[in-house]
Design a protein around this motif. Structure first.
Motif, PDB file in Angstrom:
ATOM      1  N   LYS A  30       0.826  -1.165  -0.039  1.00 34.98           N
ATOM      2  CA  LYS A  30      -0.122  -0.146   0.012  1.00 34.98           C
ATOM      3  C   LYS A  30       0.867   1.159   0.096  1.00 34.98           C
ATOM      4  O   LYS A  30       0.348   2.250  -0.674  1.00 34.98           O
ATOM      5  N   VAL A  31       1.967   1.253   0.873  1.00 29.82           N
ATOM      6  CA  VAL A  31       2.954   2.393   0.543  1.00 29.82           C
ATOM      7  C   VAL A  31       3.591   2.556  -0.569  1.00 29.82           C
ATOM      8  O   VAL A  31       3.372   3.652  -1.144  1.00 29.82           O
ATOM      9  N   ALA A  32       3.616   1.419  -1.257  1.00 32.15           N
ATOM     10  CA  ALA A  32       4.522   1.640  -2.673  1.00 32.15           C
ATOM     11  C   ALA A  32       3.517   2.104  -3.545  1.00 32.15           C
ATOM     12  O   ALA A  32       3.643   2.920  -4.525  1.00 32.15           O
ATOM     13  N   ILE A  33       2.321   1.654  -3.664  1.00 27.77           N
ATOM     14  CA  ILE A  33       1.134   2.058  -4.295  1.00 27.77           C
ATOM     15  C   ILE A  33       0.892   3.580  -4.280  1.00 27.77           C
ATOM     16  O   ILE A  33       0.505   4.337  -5.030  1.00 27.77           O
ATOM     17  N   GLY A  34       0.883   4.039  -2.900  1.00 29.97           N
ATOM     18  CA  GLY A  34       0.691   5.289  -2.528  1.00 29.97           C
ATOM     19  C   GLY A  34       1.761   6.363  -3.116  1.00 29.97           C
ATOM     20  O   GLY A  34       1.348   7.485  -3.250  1.00 29.97           O
ATOM     21  N   LEU A  35       2.933   5.814  -3.392  1.00 32.65           N
ATOM     22  CA  LEU A  35       4.033   6.763  -3.898  1.00 32.65           C
ATOM     23  C   LEU A  35       3.791   6.924  -5.423  1.00 32.65           C
ATOM     24  O   LEU A  35       4.191   7.668  -6.024  1.00 32.65           O
ATOM     25  N   GLY A  36       2.969   5.873  -6.048  1.00 29.42           N
ATOM     26  CA  GLY A  36       2.491   6.075  -7.510  1.00 29.42           C
ATOM     27  C   GLY A  36       3.876   6.048  -8.369  1.00 29.42           C
ATOM     28  O   GLY A  36       4.788   5.225  -8.117  1.00 29.42           O
ATOM     29  N   PRO A  37       4.007   6.866  -9.339  1.00 27.31           N
ATOM     30  CA  PRO A  37       5.030   6.634 -10.425  1.00 27.31           C
ATOM     31  C   PRO A  37       6.418   7.034  -9.813  1.00 27.31           C
ATOM     32  O   PRO A  37       7.266   6.831 -10.447  1.00 27.31           O
TER      33      PRO A  37
END
Length: 113
Positions: A30-37
């Motif tokens: 979720k943290v990685a997805i939250g960082l986006g590109p």
């Protein structure tokens, strides 16, 4: 596996090897997805822990805005503790790992629930 899955596996390995902790894979994802590109760019994917401007950006944009913490000296000491955990001599500190450690340090896992 997708590029994101590959990167998350790298972040998990960093947590195991450099921080001596078993990652919560759901939270890390979720943290990685939250960082986006950001995670796909080699420059923005890492944290320059020796640059005060970078640490200020983490404090303002992540800790205060994203996690909703009150601004104060405890934020700087939290960042410092996380950088110490990750290893000051480690030149490649992945942003997702630093943000994951900060989320755990401040007990704000519910932000990603």
């Amino acid at each position: 596996m997708s590029k994101r899955d590959d990167l998350i596996a790298v972040y998990a390995a960093d947590l195991r090897e450099k921080c001596q902790m078993e990652p919560d894979m759901a939270l890390l994802t979720k943290v990685a997805i939250g960082l986006g590109p950001v995670i796909y760019n080699s420059d923005s994917n890492t944290v320059a822990a020796s640059q005060p401007a970078e640490l200020e950006t983490i404090r303002k944009n992540f800790l205060v805005k994203k996690l909703g913490l009150a601004d104060g000296p405890e934020l700087a000491s939290g960042i410092d503790a996380v950088i110490e955990t990750y290893g000051r001599s480690n030149r490649n500190k992945h942003r997702a790992v630093v943000y994951y450690l900060l989320t755990k340090h401040f007990g704000k896992e519910t932000v990603y629930a």
